[in-house]
Design a protein around this motif. Structure first.
Motif, PDB file in Angstrom:
ATOM      1  N   GLY A  55       0.812  -1.210   0.000  1.00 27.87           N
ATOM      2  CA  GLY A  55       0.000   0.000   0.000  1.00 27.87           C
ATOM      3  C   GLY A  55       0.840   1.252   0.000  1.00 27.87           C
ATOM      4  O   GLY A  55       2.036   1.225  -0.317  1.00 27.87           O
ATOM      5  N   MET A  56       0.207   2.352   0.394  1.00 31.84           N
ATOM      6  CA  MET A  56       0.866   3.648   0.385  1.00 31.84           C
ATOM      7  C   MET A  56       0.565   4.361   1.691  1.00 31.84           C
ATOM      8  O   MET A  56      -0.598   4.462   2.111  1.00 31.84           O
ATOM      9  N   ALA A  57       1.611   4.870   2.326  1.00 30.81           N
ATOM     10  CA  ALA A  57       1.465   5.597   3.586  1.00 30.81           C
ATOM     11  C   ALA A  57       1.716   7.074   3.350  1.00 30.81           C
ATOM     12  O   ALA A  57       2.716   7.445   2.719  1.00 30.81           O
ATOM     13  N   PRO A  58       0.808   7.953   3.807  1.00 31.37           N
ATOM     14  CA  PRO A  58       1.006   9.391   3.562  1.00 31.37           C
ATOM     15  C   PRO A  58       2.239   9.930   4.287  1.00 31.37           C
ATOM     16  O   PRO A  58       2.525   9.536   5.423  1.00 31.37           O
ATOM     17  N   THR A  59       2.953  10.802   3.624  1.00 24.60           N
ATOM     18  CA  THR A  59       4.064  11.503   4.263  1.00 24.60           C
ATOM     19  C   THR A  59       3.497  12.667   5.077  1.00 24.60           C
ATOM     20  O   THR A  59       2.285  12.895   5.103  1.00 24.60           O
ATOM     21  N   ALA A  60       4.381  13.416   5.734  1.00 23.10           N
ATOM     22  CA  ALA A  60       3.930  14.592   6.488  1.00 23.10           C
ATOM     23  C   ALA A  60       3.230  15.572   5.546  1.00 23.10           C
ATOM     24  O   ALA A  60       2.189  16.160   5.883  1.00 23.10           O
ATOM     25  N   ALA A  61       3.772  15.741   4.342  1.00 22.59           N
ATOM     26  CA  ALA A  61       3.142  16.628   3.359  1.00 22.59           C
ATOM     27  C   ALA A  61       1.777  16.078   2.938  1.00 22.59           C
ATOM     28  O   ALA A  61       0.821  16.838   2.740  1.00 22.59           O
ATOM     29  N   GLY A  62       1.670  14.766   2.823  1.00 20.48           N
ATOM     30  CA  GLY A  62       0.396  14.147   2.468  1.00 20.48           C
ATOM     31  C   GLY A  62      -0.664  14.377   3.524  1.00 20.48           C
ATOM     32  O   GLY A  62      -1.824  14.659   3.204  1.00 20.48           O
TER      33      GLY A  62
END
Length: 311
Positions: A55-62
């Motif tokens: 999957g995909m984990a949001p970064t701080a910017a996300g």
């Protein structure tokens, strides 16, 4: 420039945690979603997600973009619904935040009238500790909230609604077998249990200086209304609150309430909204019902308070 479609795609990836699941939800090819995401990351000059095997984990910017995009999309939906209402009927989503005490005093009556008078409004009622309602408001999770002693902040439009006197509530063996007033100095010698979550301790009283003294003396600080009520009945300490807060226990006679004097303690309830978000027909209609229910509860004696609403 970002468009609403890209924000919708981004939100779907964020909420579903992968391109594949977002693709199924949106019924759009995963390659198209990947292309739009790459464009957004190029525009911002920073990754919005960390790619992982599952999957995909949001970064701080996300995370930060999601907060903005959710608010933007909610505002656009509200604007579209509001313009439709202008020529048709009041409808659309409206979310309201209330503290435990407010829900206890007017929650059922408020929801009942909204459902009866505005069946096309999708009402969402959120109960939380008073301080927790501020982040909900900032994140646009709620359109308006009843909050005790909110901080002075131009981000919010805050309208004073009522003022409540505070009592020392506890078992007779803790606070004394009397309902006579207790001084603030005497109160500080008792085992105080404090309701606290973020800035919600401000909900105890208006005077921050006195609040600091109470925080210093408190033997326990809890984030749970039910845990505090149980602890008071168990004789672990006393609480500074309103009679409404412990109404059921007072009715059963398991606890007593003593007015606090020298000085008297009070707190002010405000109706708060984001200053940057214009009201809609639906939100204005719900606000009127909310104010009416507060007024009725106070005038009937169900809510022991002094109204501060402007005529």
């Amino acid at each position: 420039m970002l468009d609403t479609r890209q924000l919708q795609y981004f939100n779907a990836i964020y909420e579903h945690g992968s391109l594949a699941r977002a693709s199924i939800h949106l019924r759009i090819a995963a390659s198209a979603l990947s292309h739009h995401l790459a464009q957004m990351e190029t525009r911002f000059g920073t990754p919005l997600f960390s790619r992982k095997p599952r999957g995909m984990a949001p970064t701080a910017a996300g995370h930060r973009l999601y907060g903005h995009s959710r608010s933007i999309l909610r505002a656009m939906i509200a604007a579209e619904t509001d313009l439709t209402d202008a020529v048709d009927k009041i409808s659309g989503p409206v979310s309201v935040g209330m503290s435990f005490s407010a829900v206890k005093a007017i929650g059922v009556a408020f929801v009942t009238q909204v459902v009866r008078d505005f069946p096309n409004v999708q009402l969402a009622l959120t109960e939380s500790l008073s301080g927790a309602a501020l982040p909900h408001l900032l994140a646009s999770d709620v359109d308006m909230a009843l909050i005790y002693n909110p901080p002075a902040d131009p981000t919010f439009e805050s309208e004073p609604v009522l003022e409540e006197k505070m009592f020392c509530v506890g078992r007779s063996d803790i606070i004394g077998d009397t309902e006579d007033p207790i001084t603030f100095a005497e109160l500080l010698d008792l085992p105080i249990i404090l309701l606290r979550q973020g800035v919600s301790a401000r909900a105890i009283m208006d005077d921050i200086t006195l609040l600091k003294k109470i925080e210093t003396r408190a033997i326990l600080q809890m984030n749970s209304v039910q845990a505090i009520a149980g602890s008071i009945e168990a004789g672990l300490g006393c609480v500074i609150g309103t009679r409404l807060f412990m109404h059921d226990q007072l009715e059963r006679g398991t606890v007593r309430a003593r007015p606090i004097i020298t000085p008297e303690l009070s707190r002010t309830l405000y109706l708060c909204r984001l200053a940057s978000r214009p009201p809609t027909f639906a939100s204005e209609a719900i606000r009127e019902i909310l104010i009416d229910r507060v007024q009725e509860a106070v005038l009937s004696g169900a809510w022991e308070a002094q109204l501060l609403l402007r005529a």
